[in-house]
Write a protein that holds these residues in place. Structure first.
Motif, PDB file in Angstrom:
ATOM      1  N   LEU A   1       0.811  -1.218   0.000  1.00 12.38           N
ATOM      2  CA  LEU A   1       0.000   0.000   0.000  1.00 12.38           C
ATOM      3  C   LEU A   1       0.847   1.270   0.000  1.00 12.38           C
ATOM      4  O   LEU A   1       0.314   2.370  -0.171  1.00 12.38           O
ATOM      5  N   GLY A   2       2.145   1.129   0.207  1.00 16.49           N
ATOM      6  CA  GLY A   2       3.025   2.300   0.204  1.00 16.49           C
ATOM      7  C   GLY A   2       2.924   3.144   1.454  1.00 16.49           C
ATOM      8  O   GLY A   2       3.220   4.346   1.420  1.00 16.49           O
ATOM      9  N   LEU A   3       2.555   2.536   2.580  1.00 16.65           N
ATOM     10  CA  LEU A   3       2.277   3.299   3.800  1.00 16.65           C
ATOM     11  C   LEU A   3       3.521   3.447   4.676  1.00 16.65           C
ATOM     12  O   LEU A   3       3.549   3.013   5.828  1.00 16.65           O
ATOM     13  N   ASN A   4       4.541   4.090   4.129  1.00 13.80           N
ATOM     14  CA  ASN A   4       5.759   4.301   4.908  1.00 13.80           C
ATOM     15  C   ASN A   4       6.121   5.775   5.012  1.00 13.80           C
ATOM     16  O   ASN A   4       7.286   6.134   5.114  1.00 13.80           O
ATOM     17  N   GLU A   5       5.115   6.629   4.968  1.00 10.67           N
ATOM     18  CA  GLU A   5       5.343   8.048   5.249  1.00 10.67           C
ATOM     19  C   GLU A   5       4.185   8.558   6.088  1.00 10.67           C
ATOM     20  O   GLU A   5       3.032   8.156   5.903  1.00 10.67           O
ATOM     21  N   ASP A   6       4.494   9.426   7.046  1.00 14.98           N
ATOM     22  CA  ASP A   6       3.448   9.932   7.923  1.00 14.98           C
ATOM     23  C   ASP A   6       2.751  11.123   7.285  1.00 14.98           C
ATOM     24  O   ASP A   6       3.026  11.493   6.135  1.00 14.98           O
ATOM     25  N   GLU A   7       1.853  11.743   8.024  1.00 17.28           N
ATOM     26  CA  GLU A   7       1.073  12.848   7.460  1.00 17.28           C
ATOM     27  C   GLU A   7       1.932  14.056   7.121  1.00 17.28           C
ATOM     28  O   GLU A   7       1.525  14.909   6.329  1.00 17.28           O
TER      29      GLU A   7
ATOM     30  N   LEU B   1      11.096   3.913   0.164  1.00 15.89           N
ATOM     31  CA  LEU B   1      11.390   2.488   0.273  1.00 15.89           C
ATOM     32  C   LEU B   1      12.344   2.219   1.437  1.00 15.89           C
ATOM     33  O   LEU B   1      13.415   2.819   1.522  1.00 15.89           O
ATOM     34  N   PRO B   2      11.983   1.312   2.354  1.00 19.67           N
ATOM     35  CA  PRO B   2      12.916   0.925   3.416  1.00 19.67           C
ATOM     36  C   PRO B   2      13.810  -0.220   2.946  1.00 19.67           C
ATOM     37  O   PRO B   2      13.611  -0.778   1.866  1.00 19.67           O
ATOM     38  N   LYS B   3      14.790  -0.583   3.747  1.00 15.16           N
ATOM     39  CA  LYS B   3      15.496  -1.841   3.542  1.00 15.16           C
ATOM     40  C   LYS B   3      14.552  -2.969   3.985  1.00 15.16           C
ATOM     41  O   LYS B   3      13.788  -2.805   4.943  1.00 15.16           O
ATOM     42  N   ILE B   4      14.624  -4.106   3.306  1.00  9.94           N
ATOM     43  CA  ILE B   4      13.676  -5.187   3.583  1.00  9.94           C
ATOM     44  C   ILE B   4      14.413  -6.517   3.655  1.00  9.94           C
ATOM     45  O   ILE B   4      15.190  -6.852   2.757  1.00  9.94           O
ATOM     46  N   PHE B   5      14.164  -7.261   4.718  1.00  8.38           N
ATOM     47  CA  PHE B   5      14.594  -8.658   4.822  1.00  8.38           C
ATOM     48  C   PHE B   5      13.335  -9.520   4.809  1.00  8.38           C
ATOM     49  O   PHE B   5      12.544  -9.485   5.759  1.00  8.38           O
ATOM     50  N   THR B   6      13.131 -10.276   3.737  1.00  9.51           N
ATOM     51  CA  THR B   6      12.034 -11.238   3.670  1.00  9.51           C
ATOM     52  C   THR B   6      12.600 -12.609   4.010  1.00  9.51           C
ATOM     53  O   THR B   6      13.479 -13.112   3.303  1.00  9.51           O
ATOM     54  N   ILE B   7      12.115 -13.192   5.098  1.00 10.25           N
ATOM     55  CA  ILE B   7      12.657 -14.457   5.591  1.00 10.25           C
ATOM     56  C   ILE B   7      11.539 -15.493   5.652  1.00 10.25           C
ATOM     57  O   ILE B   7      10.457 -15.222   6.183  1.00 10.25           O
ATOM     58  N   ASN B   8      11.800 -16.670   5.098  1.00 13.57           N
ATOM     59  CA  ASN B   8      10.841 -17.765   5.164  1.00 13.57           C
ATOM     60  C   ASN B   8      11.538 -19.047   5.583  1.00 13.57           C
ATOM     61  O   ASN B   8      12.765 -19.164   5.495  1.00 13.57           O
ATOM     62  N   THR B   9      10.737 -19.993   6.039  1.00 13.99           N
ATOM     63  CA  THR B   9      11.238 -21.316   6.379  1.00 13.99           C
ATOM     64  C   THR B   9      10.731 -22.315   5.343  1.00 13.99           C
ATOM     65  O   THR B   9       9.971 -21.970   4.432  1.00 13.99           O
ATOM     66  N   SER B  10      11.111 -23.551   5.515  1.00 16.91           N
ATOM     67  CA  SER B  10      10.646 -24.594   4.598  1.00 16.91           C
ATOM     68  C   SER B  10       9.125 -24.670   4.579  1.00 16.91           C
ATOM     69  O   SER B  10       8.521 -24.992   3.549  1.00 16.91           O
ATOM     70  N   ALA B  11       8.499 -24.363   5.708  1.00 16.26           N
ATOM     71  CA  ALA B  11       7.043 -24.492   5.814  1.00 16.26           C
ATOM     72  C   ALA B  11       6.322 -23.612   4.812  1.00 16.26           C
ATOM     73  O   ALA B  11       5.317 -24.023   4.215  1.00 16.26           O
ATOM     74  N   GLU B  12       6.795 -22.389   4.610  1.00 18.08           N
ATOM     75  CA  GLU B  12       6.110 -21.473   3.695  1.00 18.08           C
ATOM     76  C   GLU B  12       6.301 -21.893   2.238  1.00 18.08           C
ATOM     77  O   GLU B  12       5.482 -21.560   1.382  1.00 18.08           O
ATOM     78  N   TYR B  13       7.383 -22.610   1.948  1.00 18.36           N
ATOM     79  CA  TYR B  13       7.561 -23.146   0.601  1.00 18.36           C
ATOM     80  C   TYR B  13       6.652 -24.354   0.384  1.00 18.36           C
ATOM     81  O   TYR B  13       5.997 -24.477  -0.656  1.00 18.36           O
ATOM     82  N   TRP B  14       6.585 -25.229   1.379  1.00 18.65           N
ATOM     83  CA  TRP B  14       5.794 -26.443   1.209  1.00 18.65           C
ATOM     84  C   TRP B  14       4.294 -26.189   1.292  1.00 18.65           C
ATOM     85  O   TRP B  14       3.506 -26.978   0.762  1.00 18.65           O
ATOM     86  N   ARG B  15       3.877 -25.107   1.924  1.00 20.33           N
ATOM     87  CA  ARG B  15       2.443 -24.798   1.880  1.00 20.33           C
ATOM     88  C   ARG B  15       2.073 -24.223   0.515  1.00 20.33           C
ATOM     89  O   ARG B  15       0.907 -24.062   0.200  1.00 20.33           O
ATOM     90  N   GLY B  16       3.093 -23.859  -0.297  1.00 24.16           N
ATOM     91  CA  GLY B  16       2.835 -23.580  -1.694  1.00 24.16           C
ATOM     92  C   GLY B  16       3.008 -22.176  -2.193  1.00 24.16           C
ATOM     93  O   GLY B  16       2.755 -21.928  -3.368  1.00 24.16           O
ATOM     94  N   ASP B  17       3.465 -21.207  -1.363  1.00 26.69           N
ATOM     95  CA  ASP B  17       3.470 -19.848  -1.892  1.00 26.69           C
ATOM     96  C   ASP B  17       4.793 -19.106  -1.815  1.00 26.69           C
ATOM     97  O   ASP B  17       4.992 -18.130  -2.534  1.00 26.69           O
TER      98      ASP B  17
END
Length: 546
Positions: free
Chosen positions: A294-300, A368-384
């Motif tokens: 949604l791009g919600l990384n700036e305040d009013e 844009l912030p810095k982003i670390f997207t971290i997943n485990t095997s479970a999120e791969y095996w559930r399919g997405d």
């Protein structure tokens, strides 16, 4: 600022002044944070139905949230970083994962602070409620919001509930787990429809109307009982939708206030914070992916709020966090949180023609912030999870944005394992065919936070993304691994592999309004898991310390 007041109801020194290394002693504060957001401010326009909410004389929408803070008693000894831990269904999670502690609503004992990692590093850690439907009990952190009303008759719409009970019961709430329901507007609603299916991909069978009823406006009773393991789905009508999306503004504006407000404004952290990081786990990790989308990384005032965001074990999904009659706790896969886009950068779905990127709005706004997207095997095996870094046809790898890293914690489960493994999931009561994974990946998560902080503050590049890749053959269809797993004594390979599908919720979804429930189901997406070695261990990803 959008925060108009904080009421501190509890203030105490942590553990009688126990010192956490160089950071010294800590104190905790708890209370309520109050907001009044400007409906006319462009920074708030992404929130569904904001223009239909009741406003005060200034045209601002008022709401409030539970608030909790841990900070160095002597701010000069802190690291000047804020870690805002987005609660998962009202529960604090950061201490449990980084400090290896039990989850408690009010950390008060040495065990509640565990190894002290976040404190020893000098973090100020904050929480605020963001879910309107969290029960007001057991120290859960909730958000109180107004309902959309407009100028005409009450606003009504469709709601869908999904249950997969673990035990036979006759009555369940019209909500996910223990949350507050959207009440039905008619106990005799002739349009309400209950279906049941044996498994996700099986055909839904309608349950005769005489076999179930609404005993009250917030519950459903099946006369012969819900059968354990089966999937039940109810679609009905409700009225007066709460502004679910205000949860995003609560999180954003709490962080902005702690970081920027003055002592005269009542800010206990005034002039002590230089950086702000957001951390979310599973459901709240999906919340952060949605916030990014949604791009919600700036305040009013137009200031960037978060320097870094960590959506942890969220897979490629978002959630019911910003649409009319949304249920933020809902974990169903056939929900609006499972929609395209999935990748950081622009991709096109060749079947639907949709084109988009998760980070498009943030990049356009320069927030844009810095982003670390971290997943485990479970999120791969559930399919997405692989959709985060592969194209929609499943033909090539998609590199993350230069401001992002994507990691698989190889051979791990959704939450850190322990010895002995539990008999059942402590949150849902669910049981698996095999014992729960015992690998504790918390050391990797702590290392990730250190790397992320150095990237933000010192410009030190973190390790390269490490995920299954099509280019080197480490990303494979889940079925390919059957040849290895079926050779391991006692292991039974899954009977079926779940994959997310294309969903159509009707033509008004862009306005946050769902008109098609259940959604029309389209073709499945192509998804992958990590290839495995001869012992069944994943080849791709970051392996935990042995």
């Amino acid at each position: 600022m959008a925060v108009v007041g904080v009421e501190i109801e509890q203030r105490a020194v942590v553990l009688d002044g126990h010192t956490f290394g160089a950071a010294g002693a800590y104190e905790k504060l708890a209370g309520v944070v109050r907001f009044a957001v400007d409906r006319a401010n462009p920074a708030n326009h992404a929130i569904t139905d904001l223009g239909l909410a009741p406003a005060n004389a200034r045209g601002h929408v008022e709401f409030w949230a539970d608030f909790y803070l841990l900070r160095p008693a002597d701010p000069a000894r802190g690291n000047r970083r804020l870690l805002l831990d987005v609660p998962n269904r009202g529960r604090k999670v950061a201490l449990g994962l980084f400090n290896s502690t039990p989850r408690v609503p009010d950390p008060s004992t040495p065990d509640d602070f565990g190894n002290g990692f976040l404190m020893r590093h000098g973090y100020t850690v904050a929480w605020c409620g963001w879910q309107h439907d969290v029960p007001r009990r057991d120290g859960l952190m909730a958000l109180t919001v107004p309902a959309a009303r407009g100028n005409g008759p009450a606003i009504t719409g469709l709601v869908r509930c999904e249950w997969r009970p673990n035990t036979r019961v006759t009555t369940l709430p019209l909500a996910d787990r223990y949350h507050i329901p959207h009440p039905t507007i008619d106990l005799q609603d002739p349009g309400a429809r209950l279906t049941v299916r044996e498994r996700r991909e099986a055909a839904a069978v309608e349950v005769e109307r005489g076999a179930w009823r609404f005993p009250d406006a917030s519950s459903l009773t099946v006369e012969n009982g819900f059968e354990p393991g089966k999937i039940y789905e109810l679609v009905y009508r409700a009225a007066n939708p709460p502004l679910v999306g205000l949860g995003f503004l609560a999180v954003r504006d709490t962080a902005a206030w702690l970081r920027c407000a003055s002592a005269a404004d009542g800010n206990p952290c005034a002039e002590t914070l230089d950086r702000a990081y957001a951390f979310g786990v599973s459901q709240s990790g999906r919340f952060l992916r949605h916030l990014l989308h949604l791009g919600l990384n700036e305040d009013e005032a137009g200031r960037r709020v978060f320097d870094a965001v960590v959506p942890h074990v969220a897979g490629a999904r978002r959630g019911e966090f910003n649409h009319r009659f949304g249920q933020p706790s809902l974990n169903a896969t056939h929900a609006v949180g499972s929609l395209f886009p999935f990748t950081d950068t622009v991709e096109t779905d060749p079947l639907t023609g949709e084109r988009g990127a998760l980070l498009a709005r943030l990049e356009a706004r320069g927030t844009l912030p810095k982003i670390f997207t971290i997943n485990t095997s479970a999120e791969y095996w559930r399919g997405d999870a692989s959709l985060v870094h592969t194209d929609i046809p499943g033909k090539r790898d998609v590199e993350p944005h230069p401001a992002a890293r994507v990691y698989l914690f190889a051979g791990t489960q959704h939450t850190p394992g322990s010895l002995p493994p539990p008999d059942a999931d402590p949150n849902t009561g669910g049981r698996g065919r095999e014992p729960f994974n015992v690998v504790d990946y918390a050391p990797l998560l702590r290392a990730a936070l250190v790397s992320l902080d150095r990237w933000v503050t010192e410009g030190v590049e973190p390790p390269a993304s490490n995920v299954p890749r099509l280019a080197d053959g480490t990303a494979v269809l889940a079925e390919v691994t059957a040849g290895v797993f079926t050779k391991i004594p006692g292991v039974r390979f899954p009977d079926r592999i779940d994959r997310p599908v294309r969903l159509d919720f009707g033509p008004e979804l862009a306005r946050g309004i769902v008109t098609e429930l259940p959604p029309k189901v389209g073709a499945p997406f192509v998804t992958f898991v990590s290839a495995v070695d001869a012992d069944g261990n994943e080849i791709a990803g970051v392996r935990p310390v042995e």
